[in-house]
Design a protein around this motif. Structure first.
Motif, mmCIF file in Angstrom:
data_model
loop_
_atom_site.group_PDB
_atom_site.id
_atom_site.type_symbol
_atom_site.label_atom_id
_atom_site.label_comp_id
_atom_site.label_asym_id
_atom_site.label_seq_id
_atom_site.Cartn_x
_atom_site.Cartn_y
_atom_site.Cartn_z
ATOM 1 N N UNK A 32 0.836 -1.208 0.000
ATOM 2 C CA UNK A 32 0.000 0.000 0.000
ATOM 3 C C UNK A 32 0.872 1.260 0.000
ATOM 4 N N UNK A 33 1.908 1.248 0.818
ATOM 5 C CA UNK A 33 2.798 2.409 0.892
ATOM 6 C C UNK A 33 3.500 2.622 -0.445
ATOM 7 N N UNK A 34 4.002 1.532 -1.030
ATOM 8 C CA UNK A 34 4.685 1.630 -2.319
ATOM 9 C C UNK A 34 3.741 2.132 -3.402
ATOM 10 N N UNK A 35 2.503 1.667 -3.391
ATOM 11 C CA UNK A 35 1.526 2.123 -4.380
ATOM 12 C C UNK A 35 1.262 3.620 -4.239
ATOM 13 N N UNK A 36 1.146 4.101 -3.032
ATOM 14 C CA UNK A 36 0.916 5.529 -2.807
ATOM 15 C C UNK A 36 2.106 6.364 -3.271
ATOM 16 N N UNK A 37 3.318 5.904 -2.938
ATOM 17 C CA UNK A 37 4.524 6.638 -3.321
ATOM 18 C C UNK A 37 4.650 6.695 -4.834
ATOM 19 N N UNK A 38 4.448 5.563 -5.503
ATOM 20 C CA UNK A 38 4.592 5.532 -6.956
ATOM 21 C C UNK A 38 3.485 6.325 -7.644
ATOM 22 N N UNK A 39 2.310 6.354 -7.053
ATOM 23 C CA UNK A 39 1.194 7.093 -7.650
ATOM 24 C C UNK A 39 1.420 8.598 -7.559
ATOM 25 N N UNK A 40 1.920 9.070 -6.443
ATOM 26 C CA UNK A 40 2.115 10.508 -6.243
ATOM 27 C C UNK A 40 3.510 10.961 -6.647
ATOM 28 N N UNK A 41 4.496 10.129 -6.391
ATOM 29 C CA UNK A 41 5.882 10.495 -6.668
ATOM 30 C C UNK A 41 6.507 11.152 -5.456
ATOM 31 N N UNK A 42 7.793 10.925 -5.280
ATOM 32 C CA UNK A 42 8.550 11.514 -4.180
ATOM 33 C C UNK A 42 9.822 12.104 -4.760
ATOM 34 N N UNK A 43 10.126 13.325 -4.391
ATOM 35 C CA UNK A 43 11.353 13.975 -4.849
ATOM 36 C C UNK A 43 12.226 14.242 -3.632
ATOM 37 N N UNK A 44 13.475 13.826 -3.733
ATOM 38 C CA UNK A 44 14.460 14.096 -2.696
ATOM 39 C C UNK A 44 15.582 14.888 -3.365
ATOM 40 N N UNK A 58 34.167 21.971 -4.106
ATOM 41 C CA UNK A 58 33.375 20.909 -4.712
ATOM 42 C C UNK A 58 31.910 21.131 -4.415
ATOM 43 N N UNK A 59 31.083 20.949 -5.423
ATOM 44 C CA UNK A 59 29.637 20.987 -5.240
ATOM 45 C C UNK A 59 29.049 19.751 -5.903
ATOM 46 N N UNK A 60 28.258 19.027 -5.154
ATOM 47 C CA UNK A 60 27.565 17.853 -5.679
ATOM 48 C C UNK A 60 26.080 18.097 -5.505
ATOM 49 N N UNK A 61 25.355 18.037 -6.601
ATOM 50 C CA UNK A 61 23.906 18.219 -6.549
ATOM 51 C C UNK A 61 23.259 16.855 -6.716
ATOM 52 N N UNK A 62 22.452 16.480 -5.739
ATOM 53 C CA UNK A 62 21.776 15.194 -5.760
ATOM 54 C C UNK A 62 20.284 15.413 -5.971
ATOM 55 N N UNK A 63 19.730 14.700 -6.921
ATOM 56 C CA UNK A 63 18.295 14.756 -7.172
ATOM 57 C C UNK A 63 17.804 13.325 -7.349
ATOM 58 N N UNK A 64 16.766 12.956 -6.638
ATOM 59 C CA UNK A 64 16.215 11.614 -6.728
ATOM 60 C C UNK A 64 14.708 11.725 -6.872
ATOM 61 N N UNK A 65 14.173 11.064 -7.866
ATOM 62 C CA UNK A 65 12.732 11.034 -8.082
ATOM 63 C C UNK A 65 12.295 9.586 -8.059
ATOM 64 N N UNK A 66 11.331 9.276 -7.222
ATOM 65 C CA UNK A 66 10.757 7.935 -7.165
ATOM 66 C C UNK A 66 9.301 8.079 -7.582
ATOM 67 N N UNK A 67 8.955 7.465 -8.705
ATOM 68 C CA UNK A 67 7.585 7.544 -9.211
ATOM 69 C C UNK A 67 7.354 6.394 -10.175
ATOM 70 N N UNK A 68 6.107 6.136 -10.476
ATOM 71 C CA UNK A 68 5.796 5.120 -11.470
ATOM 72 C C UNK A 68 6.131 5.664 -12.856
ATOM 73 N N UNK A 69 6.227 4.767 -13.815
ATOM 74 C CA UNK A 69 6.522 5.181 -15.187
ATOM 75 C C UNK A 69 5.423 6.108 -15.698
ATOM 76 N N UNK A 70 4.184 5.774 -15.412
ATOM 77 C CA UNK A 70 3.066 6.614 -15.871
ATOM 78 C C UNK A 70 3.138 8.014 -15.269
#
Length: 120
Positions: A32-44, A58-70
């Motif tokens: 259920x949690x995974x379905x909600x995260x993939x449906x809405x998407x999470x950006x870190x 040094x500067x490191x920029x990190x971007x992570x998006x977790x979402x479904x393909x759709x």
């Protein structure tokens, strides 16, 4: 002589945990949690900067998006569809690596031959 209370010793009273689910509440399982995260998407997002005496080293920029393909396609993200190593439908480069190597070797040979010719 004292006797323990009925049911044995229970120890100190236990405080309720925020993770305990009382009667009438449902626990969300991982699916259920995974379905909600993939449906809405999470950006870190985050930046790491290393400075020495107010000089940025040094500067490191990190971007992570977790979402479904759709959901990613809805947001206009579809880079995996155009990467030949990730998609069989992606356009392949016109020349293979071996063809490019052969062309470059021919150019080098022509340049070396031009250097050997005497100038008029």
């Amino acid at each position: 002589m004292t006797h323990p209370a009925a049911g044995g010793l229970t120890g100190p009273p236990r405080l309720p945990s925020p993770y305990d689910h009382g009667p009438g509440t449902q626990s969300a399982n991982l699916a259920d949690i995974l379905e909600r995260v993939l449906d809405k998407g999470v950006v870190i997002a985050g930046d790491i900067r290393i400075n020495l005496l107010d000089i940025e080293l040094l500067t490191i920029k990190l971007r992570l998006l977790v979402a479904s393909v759709d959901k990613a396609k809805e947001m206009g993200i579809d880079w995996w569809e155009h990467d030949p190593s990730l998609s069989s439908r992606a356009a392949r480069p016109e020349r293979s690596l071996a063809d490019e190597n052969e062309r470059l070797r021919a150019e080098i040979a022509a340049l070396k031959a031009a250097d050997r010719r005497p100038e008029p």
